[in-house]
Enzyme design. Structure first.
Site, mmCIF file in Angstrom:
data_model
loop_
_atom_site.group_PDB
_atom_site.id
_atom_site.type_symbol
_atom_site.label_atom_id
_atom_site.label_comp_id
_atom_site.label_asym_id
_atom_site.label_seq_id
_atom_site.Cartn_x
_atom_site.Cartn_y
_atom_site.Cartn_z
ATOM 1 N N ASP A 60 -27.453 13.319 39.868
ATOM 2 C CA ASP A 60 -27.096 13.939 41.349
ATOM 3 C C ASP A 60 -26.542 15.506 41.733
ATOM 4 O O ASP A 60 -26.935 16.103 40.960
ATOM 5 C CB ASP A 60 -25.958 13.029 41.995
ATOM 6 N N HIS A 64 -23.661 16.049 38.159
ATOM 7 C CA HIS A 64 -23.885 14.798 37.479
ATOM 8 C C HIS A 64 -25.174 14.900 36.394
ATOM 9 O O HIS A 64 -26.243 14.702 36.855
ATOM 10 C CB HIS A 64 -24.126 13.261 37.219
ATOM 11 N N SER A 95 -15.295 12.311 36.883
ATOM 12 C CA SER A 95 -16.436 12.129 36.553
ATOM 13 C C SER A 95 -17.200 11.807 36.019
ATOM 14 O O SER A 95 -18.548 11.173 36.099
ATOM 15 C CB SER A 95 -17.033 12.663 38.561
#
Length: 365
Positions: free
Chosen positions: A329, A332, A39
């Site tokens: 977040d 990340h 991600s």
């Protein structure tokens, strides 16, 4: 149309493709860039999967010109920054939106929740594991061979490309340190687990090499024990990083350096490098105020302690001063942090940033 005319037409098409590639190379430091990962660098490959690991909704992409694309960031990711510094006019597209012509410039195969181990991230639903990403790359190579006309032309083209891989983080956060879903934490010591990951990783890298990869950057796992998610779960004061997680990750990172040396010594034409994402991010974290970050232990978008107990929710209102947050977040980095990391991966600021060279020197080989 006669056979001779068809052959002449095919040759003219190949010549035009090769001319286009030469013109592109003049503006870019490398003709193509292929990306593998999780991600941290996924830019949309999970968008059509039945998965909790998706970011194709606002406020993700709030600072990205195209809005939410599947990037787990408010804006650019590190590989977006690296692609720009390599001279690409357009960012590298996700594999799901690629076509045979676009593959000549590269593709992003990364998938959120992906790991080196097959089971990693399964509690989040659909994801494309490293082996799946490598299989997609092998399919892409077949298309490149068809476009360029033969395997030798494709091999020559791919030998000039840069390949970057950044995996392993989920094998810790979404496997080893998640005993409610996985038994690896009780099956392996941290040292044995790192060895297991490296063995599997190396096997996949051999396949990548056998399918044309020569300039390869292995990006280490960052200090994930400092993320808002892990701070919210394990840090008594919400500030002090979780050392047992970071120490385990560093066992993996240290072995990655040996993998780089192994390929450079034993595989003809291989130019592998290691990017010390852990050291780069830790350095930024230590000097956060100097980089304009006023918040380094809290997500800009999230819920609960450190805004890290639940990650950024659909249509949640994020912080307004996003450039002052190290984290976007629960897991990340923000675009501001990604820009700093990408710049140091491309052009090392300290000898420890990369081994034996950085992206800039790798591109010049």
């Amino acid at each position: 149309m006669g056979l001779a005319a068809r052959r002449r037409g095919t040759m003219e098409m190949v010549v035009l493709v090769l001319l286009r590639l030469a013109l592109m190379a003049a503006a870019q430091q490398v003709p193509c860039y292929f990306i593998f990962g999780d991600s941290l660098v996924d830019n949309g490959n999970n968008n059509n999967l039945a998965s909790l690991a998706r970011a194709d909704y606002r406020p993700y992409g709030i600072d990205f010109p195209q809005g939410p694309t599947g990037r787990f960031s408010n804006g650019l990711t590190t590989v977006d920054v690296i692609a720009q510094l390599l001279g690409f006019n357009d960012l590298i597209p996700p594999y799901i939106s690629s076509n045979p012509q676009s593959l000549l410039s590269g593709a992003n195969f990364a998938s959120a929740a992906a790991g080196i181990r097959e089971e990693t991230g399964r509690q989040l639903g659909g994801r494309i594991t490293l082996s799946g990403q490598i299989q997609n790359y092998r399919n892409a190579v077949s298309q490149i061979v068809n476009v360029l006309g033969d395997e030798d032309s494709a091999a020559n083209h791919l030998s000039q490309c840069i390949f970057s891989l950044g995996l392993g983080g989920n094998d810790y956060l979404n496997n080893y340190f998640m005993p409610q879903f996985y038994s690896t934490g009780s099956q392996y010591t941290p040292e044995d687990y790192a060895d297991n990951l490296i063995e599997s990783y190396t096997q996949q890298l051999v396949t990548l090499y056998n399918y044309g990869a020569r300039k390869v950057a292995l990006i280490g796992v960052g200090p994930v024990g400092c993320s808002p998610s892990e701070l919210s779960r394990y840090s008594a004061d919400g500030v002090t990083c979780v050392e047992r997680i970071n120490n385990a990750v560093q066992l993996f990172n240290n072995r990655l350096i040996s993998v780089v040396d192994h390929f450079n010594t034993n595989f003809a034409g291989a130019h592998f490098i290691y990017v010390n994402a852990f050291g780069i991010f830790a350095d930024i974290l230590r000097s956060a105020p100097q980089h304009g970050f006023t918040m380094s232990n809290t997500g800009c978008c999230g819920v609960g302690r450190n805004r890290g107990q639940i990650t950024c929710l659909p249509f949640q209102t994020p912080c307004a001063n996003r450039n002052e947050f190290l984290y976007w977040d629960a897991f990340h980095p923000s675009e501001a942090a990604n820009i700093l990391i990408g710049k140091r991966a491309y052009s090392a600021q300290a000898p420890s940033d990369s081994h034996p060279m950085d992206f800039r020197h790798l591109a010049a080989l």
